[in-house]
Design an enzyme around this catalytic site. Structure first.
Site, PDB file in Angstrom:
ATOM      1  N   THR A 173       8.024 -19.356  56.340  1.00 15.13           N
ATOM      2  CA  THR A 173       8.550 -19.618  57.667  1.00 15.13           C
ATOM      3  C   THR A 173       7.464 -19.181  58.626  1.00 15.13           C
ATOM      4  O   THR A 173       6.574 -18.430  58.238  1.00 15.13           O
ATOM      5  CB  THR A 173       9.828 -18.783  57.873  1.00 15.13           C
ATOM      6  OG1 THR A 173      10.875 -19.361  57.113  1.00 15.13           O
ATOM      7  CG2 THR A 173      10.286 -18.694  59.295  1.00 15.13           C
ATOM      8  N   GLY A 217      19.237 -22.418  56.173  1.00 10.12           N
ATOM      9  CA  GLY A 217      19.035 -20.979  56.008  1.00 10.12           C
ATOM     10  C   GLY A 217      19.298 -20.205  57.283  1.00 10.12           C
ATOM     11  O   GLY A 217      20.030 -20.651  58.176  1.00 10.12           O
ATOM     12  N   THR A 246      11.899 -13.701  58.138  1.00 11.41           N
ATOM     13  CA  THR A 246      11.471 -14.613  57.081  1.00 11.41           C
ATOM     14  C   THR A 246      11.922 -14.047  55.740  1.00 11.41           C
ATOM     15  O   THR A 246      11.911 -12.834  55.543  1.00 11.41           O
ATOM     16  CB  THR A 246       9.948 -14.817  57.068  1.00 11.41           C
ATOM     17  OG1 THR A 246       9.586 -15.522  55.870  1.00 11.41           O
ATOM     18  CG2 THR A 246       9.174 -13.502  57.113  1.00 11.41           C
ATOM     19  N   GLY A 247      12.325 -14.917  54.849  1.00 10.14           N
ATOM     20  CA  GLY A 247      12.767 -14.445  53.537  1.00 10.14           C
ATOM     21  C   GLY A 247      13.875 -15.341  53.033  1.00 10.14           C
ATOM     22  O   GLY A 247      14.097 -16.428  53.571  1.00 10.14           O
ATOM     23  N   GLY A 293      16.898 -16.841  53.189  1.00  8.57           N
ATOM     24  CA  GLY A 293      17.759 -16.917  54.359  1.00  8.57           C
ATOM     25  C   GLY A 293      19.200 -16.531  54.123  1.00  8.57           C
ATOM     26  O   GLY A 293      19.851 -15.962  55.003  1.00  8.57           O
TER      27      GLY A 293
HETATM   28  N1  ASP Z   1      14.179 -17.841  55.885  1.00  6.38           N
HETATM   29  C1  ASP Z   1      13.822 -19.170  55.507  1.00  6.38           C
HETATM   30  C2  ASP Z   1      15.028 -19.880  54.958  1.00  6.38           C
HETATM   31  O1  ASP Z   1      15.781 -19.276  54.226  1.00  6.38           O
HETATM   32  C3  ASP Z   1      12.725 -19.224  54.498  1.00  6.38           C
HETATM   33  C4  ASP Z   1      11.658 -18.179  54.656  1.00  6.38           C
HETATM   34  O2  ASP Z   1      11.574 -17.469  55.618  1.00  6.38           O
HETATM   35  O3  ASP Z   1      10.850 -18.050  53.747  1.00  6.38           O
HETATM   36  O4  ASP Z   1      15.187 -21.045  55.200  1.00  6.38           O
END
Ligand code: ASP
Length: 294
Positions: free
Chosen positions: A163, A193, A214-215, A217
């Site tokens: 992200t 997400g 970020t992560g 979601g």
């Molecule tokens: N948070 C984002 C999602 O879940 C993906 C990410 O941040 O890596 O869509």
């Protein structure tokens, strides 16, 4: 004093060691954070600077957002984005858009040109068309993973995500946050997400702070991560760093991982992450610059 932080996603970034991608990204982050800081110092608003930041991060193609987005299980690009400003708590977001070049510009249109907060899919793209935003063809997208390591070495499913995001505090003391993503890699069609969910992936409140996450979601939605950071600062009196760390621990406690960037009311910066790496850069209110990946 102004302050700014940006991220290009958290994840297993150690897989890029030896590919040249980390060095390229670090140079880009270093240059970009200085440019954005100059904009703030010249009097640009936090809202404009986080928009500009995310456009640059979407366009560079190194991260899983904008140009670098990978397709879903049905072979389509589906992007999500959101933006929030801290003075009036105005916010806008979009989900499942596939042909707008810069989803963050569309999220801002939703905030400024409609009475709504979240628009999805084709009707959201119709708004983009009405306001003359740029559209791209499917071949515009070059999945960041494939560009860096080639098709053969890309890993799958929950191993990968990414992200981009930005948080800023301007000369007037206003804060803003913006986040944009292609989602988790190989996500199911229609999956949304945390990124376009105000309070989960993005949150901003003047005199308290601004956060972009970020992560995985799903875990950031289940913990209302971005707003939880701001509320901990506001209600418990924690520092922005302690609050961000505590919320990331909550995410880990239920099985998630990722990271976030956060700016406090005095322009202090926190950029914690629980993955092997997070693309990140900041210049805080005291002029201290930080650029890192692993
Ligand atoms: N948070 C984002 C999602 O879940 C993906 C990410 O941040 O890596 O869509």
């Amino acid at each position: 004093m102004t302050s700014i932080a940006i991220h290009g996603g958290a994840g297993n970034l150690d897989k890029y060691i030896g590919t040249g991608r980390l060095e390229e990204a670090e140079l880009f982050l270093n240059h970009t954070i200085q440019e954005l800081h100059k904009q703030l110092e010249s009097g640009a608003s936090a809202l404009d600077v986080v928009t500009n930041a995310v456009v640059l991060l979407e366009d560079i193609g190194y991260f899983h957002a904008g140009k670098g987005t990978c397709v879903t299980t049905n072979g389509r690009v589906e992007m999500d984005a959101s933006i929030m400003e801290g003075a009036q708590a105005n916010a806008g977001s979009v989900a499942v858009v596939s042909s707008v070049r810069n989803p963050i510009r569309l999220a801002r249109l939703v905030m400024e040109q409609t009475p709504h907060v979240l628009l999805v899919g084709q009707p959201a793209e119709a708004l983009a068309e009405m306001h003359g935003l740029e559209f791209v063809q499917p071949d515009y997208f070059v999945p960041c993973d494939v560009a860096a390591v080639g098709n053969a070495q890309t890993t799958s499913a929950w191993n990968n995500h990414g992200t981009v995001g930005a948080v800023a505090r301007d000369k007037a003391g206003n804060v803003a946050a913006a986040t944009s993503t292609g989602g988790t890699l190989h996500k199911a069609a229609g999956r949304v997400g945390d990124t376009p969910i105000i309070g989960a992936g993005t949150f901003a409140r003047n005199n308290v702070g601004a956060v972009s996450c970020t992560g995985y979601g799903e875990y950031f939605i289940r913990t209302s991560a971005a707003s939880a950071v701001v509320h901990r600062v506001e209600l418990l009196g924690e520092s922005i760093g302690a609050a961000a760390g505590a919320v990331l621990s909550e995410v880990s406690a239920i099985g998630g991982s990722g990271g976030m960037i956060a700016i406090g009311s005095r322009g202090e910066v926190a950029m914690p992450y629980s993955t092997p790496g997070m693309y990140r850069a900041s210049i805080d209110a005291w002029g201290k610059k930080t650029v890192g990946i692993l």
